[in-house]
Scaffold this active site. Structure first.
Site, PDB file in Angstrom:
ATOM      1  N   PRO A   9      50.335  45.743  25.295  1.00  0.00           N
ATOM      2  CA  PRO A   9      51.610  45.462  24.620  1.00  0.00           C
ATOM      3  C   PRO A   9      51.351  44.782  23.288  1.00  0.00           C
ATOM      4  CG  PRO A   9      51.261  43.919  26.445  1.00  0.00           C
ATOM      5  CD  PRO A   9      50.162  44.932  26.516  1.00  0.00           C
ATOM      6  N   MET A  11      53.462  43.508  19.709  1.00  0.00           N
ATOM      7  CA  MET A  11      54.759  43.337  19.042  1.00  0.00           C
ATOM      8  C   MET A  11      54.869  44.238  17.817  1.00  0.00           C
ATOM      9  SD  MET A  11      56.595  41.311  20.804  1.00  0.00           S
ATOM     10  CE  MET A  11      57.924  40.990  19.632  1.00  0.00           C
ATOM     11  N   GLN A  62      56.760  44.546  29.558  1.00  0.00           N
ATOM     12  CA  GLN A  62      56.291  43.170  29.427  1.00  0.00           C
ATOM     13  C   GLN A  62      57.452  42.280  28.998  1.00  0.00           C
ATOM     14  OE1 GLN A  62      53.766  41.272  26.262  1.00  0.00           O
ATOM     15  NE2 GLN A  62      52.300  41.067  27.946  1.00  0.00           N
ATOM     16  N   CYS A  92      50.218  35.412  24.559  1.00  0.00           N
ATOM     17  CA  CYS A  92      50.521  35.439  23.123  1.00  0.00           C
ATOM     18  C   CYS A  92      50.456  34.029  22.535  1.00  0.00           C
ATOM     19  CB  CYS A  92      51.901  36.036  22.882  1.00  0.00           C
ATOM     20  SG  CYS A  92      52.335  36.127  21.129  1.00  0.00           S
ATOM     21  N   HIS A 163      42.684  38.765  28.652  1.00  0.00           N
ATOM     22  CA  HIS A 163      42.111  38.856  27.305  1.00  0.00           C
ATOM     23  C   HIS A 163      40.947  37.873  27.267  1.00  0.00           C
ATOM     24  CE1 HIS A 163      42.903  39.202  22.717  1.00  0.00           C
ATOM     25  NE2 HIS A 163      41.638  38.905  22.953  1.00  0.00           N
ATOM     26  N   ASN A 203      40.518  42.900  28.673  1.00  0.00           N
ATOM     27  CA  ASN A 203      41.139  43.198  27.381  1.00  0.00           C
ATOM     28  C   ASN A 203      40.442  42.358  26.310  1.00  0.00           C
ATOM     29  OD1 ASN A 203      43.999  41.950  25.721  1.00  0.00           O
ATOM     30  ND2 ASN A 203      43.243  44.005  25.409  1.00  0.00           N
ATOM     31  N   GLY A 205      38.891  43.317  22.092  1.00  0.00           N
ATOM     32  CA  GLY A 205      37.790  43.834  21.286  1.00  0.00           C
ATOM     33  C   GLY A 205      37.163  45.126  21.756  1.00  0.00           C
ATOM     34  N   ARG A 226      44.414  46.962  19.517  1.00  0.00           N
ATOM     35  CA  ARG A 226      44.649  47.419  18.154  1.00  0.00           C
ATOM     36  C   ARG A 226      43.890  48.709  17.827  1.00  0.00           C
ATOM     37  NH1 ARG A 226      48.604  46.814  14.669  1.00  0.00           N
ATOM     38  NH2 ARG A 226      48.854  44.750  15.608  1.00  0.00           N
TER      39      ARG A 226
END
Length: 317
Positions: A9, A11, A62, A92, A163, A203, A205, A226
């Site tokens: 997810p 933003m 989410q 986040c 992450h 999660n 990299g 990303r």
């Protein structure tokens, strides 16, 4: 346990249009909405926030929040929109999110997190899951992480997406938090050793499917971030490399033709090209005419003329 590959997810990135776009490239990849605040679901335009074109891929909603009652109500409202699970954002690090007491700052309050997950789990038949970090600020200790995950498990979380960086809540921007704190994949591997029968997803990299295969030797799932948004074709071999199936969307022209038809339909429904076409900027990444392709997308958005330019766009990929 079945292995999974998903797209995180993000933003302003993984909205309903991006979800549909990625479903044209891989039929197996697990997709996530961008974070939607529980209070917005309760008081806002629910159909606008929650609806998406039905696809065969699993899609997770989410949510952000820290009020157990509001999160429970948001779960009830969201249950019939076609999501496979509901994920609570505990990772986040943005200052705006912290101000509203969402995201990674909640790692400082495990008891509150437990109350939130318990309320959510009681309010919906869908599985409730979490996405979090390995630590925050000066707390980067495996025993803390293990205890935090155990707390969320006891409260009802069915999956744990980690992450593999800590969140620096005061010193760094969200973008810096994605790059500066060092990745510590070993924390997540060790977590899987401890929670052998639970679904642990890694999660942070991870650049492509080949790199994902290495992580899948240690954990149950990999979440791309990303890299998949900036270069969506990196997921075009997920179906063959991970699931031993024929790849769905390895032909850029076929993918783009179908997506542009979707964009035209969405335009008729009131969704501007600026919202739908922004997701295809990276479709030509690495090809010679990538710059010209991006320029034509911008021109199409500015002139609102997709019917005129769609064949030219398709010919450039």
């Amino acid at each position: 346990m079945k292995k999974t590959v998903s797209v995180a997810p993000m933003m302003d990135c993984t909205d309903k249009h991006e979800i549909y776009f990625l479903s044209l490239i891989s039929k197996n990849i697990h997709l996530y909405s961008e974070m939607i605040v529980a209070n917005a679901i309760i008081r806002g335009d629910r159909d606008k926030l929650l609806s998406f074109k039905k696809i065969s891929n699993p899609v997770t909603l989410q949510v952000g929040g820290s009020n157990p009652d509001e999160l429970a109500e948001a779960c009830k409202i969201s249950e019939d929109y076609g999501y496979k699970e509901i994920n609570l954002n505990l990772g986040c690090p943005s200052k705006k999110v912290q101000k509203n007491k969402f995201g990674a700052c909640l790692m400082q309050e495990p008891d509150l997190v437990a109350k939130c997950i318990e309320s959510m789990s009681k309010a919906t038949k869908l599985p409730v899951t979490i996405k979090t970090r390995i630590g925050y600020n000066d707390v980067e200790d495996f025993e803390f992480l293990k205890s935090f995950i155990q707390t969320t498990k006891d409260a009802g979380s069915k999956k744990f997406i980690i992450h593999a960086r800590k969140a620096l809540l005061k010193k760094l921007s969200p973008k810096e938090n994605l790059n500066i704190p060092p990745l510590k994949y070993e924390f997540v591997y060790k977590l899987k050793e401890h929670f052998k029968n639970d679904e642990i997803v890694i999660n942070g990299g991870i650049k492509d499917v080949d790199e994902s295969l290495e992580h899948l030797n240690e954990v149950d799932g990999v979440m791309l971030g990303r890299s998949a948004y900036d270069n969506p074709m990196i997921v075009s071999n997920v179906d063959s490399k991970i699931f031993n199936q024929v790849d769905l969307g390895n032909n850029r022209q076929t993918v783009l033709r179908e997506y542009l038809q979707y964009c035209l339909h969405q335009l008729d429904q009131g969704h501007p090209l600026s919202r739908t076409l922004k997701h295809i900027f990276g479709l030509n990444r690495g090809l010679k005419n990538a710059k010209s392709f991006r320029k034509l997308i911008l021109e199409t958005i500015q002139k609102n003329n997709l019917e005129v330019t769609q064949e030219d766009l398709i010919s450039m990929v």
